[in-house]
Design an enzyme around this catalytic site. Structure first.
Site, PDB file in Angstrom:
ATOM      1  N   GLY A  60      37.354  36.325  48.660  1.00  0.00           N
ATOM      2  CA  GLY A  60      38.195  35.569  49.746  1.00  0.00           C
ATOM      3  C   GLY A  60      37.324  34.221  49.453  1.00  0.00           C
ATOM      4  CB  CYS A  61      34.218  33.429  48.829  1.00  0.00           C
ATOM      5  SG  CYS A  61      33.663  33.748  50.578  1.00  0.00           S
ATOM      6  CB  ALA A  62      36.384  29.397  45.435  1.00  0.00           C
TER       7      ALA A  62
END
Length: 144
Positions: free
Chosen positions: A49-51
């Protein structure tokens, strides 16, 4: 002022007049994180969920959790450092995502981060809480 805990960060944020100074502080906090052993940077420790790339690895130190963490982006590594200030060295049952989010919200980050970074921050907090629940023997989905 030496930054030793989250209260120091809050005081520094209050003292700064603009967000450029706050961003520099966040980046400096990330730079001060202890280096993470590259062997711990695995798919299992990667935060979804982290770019940016973010890794969190928990370990036990008696009855408290310690976290090794890293990111490939300077500002995100600083955000990880902020989260760890609120979670590292605590008993698993004491790690509460809502409380961490509330303290971070007090800094005004949501208004000054991109939507990707805001989502990534939420993913980091959620992962920390899930790791704490797993270490405590509780179901990982205890979050409200």
């Amino acid at each position: 002022m030496a930054i030793t805990d989250f209260a120091d960060v809050e005081a520094e944020f209050d003292a700064f007049d603009d967000w450029d100074d706050r961003y520099r502080l966040i980046i400096a906090l990330g730079q001060a994180l202890p280096a993470m052993d590259p062997a711990l940077k695995t798919d299992a420790t990667k935060v979804r969920g982290c770019a940016s790339q973010v890794w969190l690895h928990p370990s036990r130190d008696g009855d408290v959790l310690r976290f090794a963490a890293d990111s490939d982006a300077a500002i995100v590594k600083g955000l990880v450092a902020l989260v760890l200030m609120l979670a590292d060295g605590r008993r698993p049952a004491e790690i509460d995502a809502a409380a961490i989010k509330s303290r971070l919200d007090g800094l005004g980050l949501a208004k000054h981060l991109s939507s990707n970074r805001t989502q990534g921050l939420a993913s980091m907090i959620g992962r920390i809480e899930a790791l704490a629940r797993a270490a405590d023997g509780a179901p990982e989905s205890r979050r409200a």
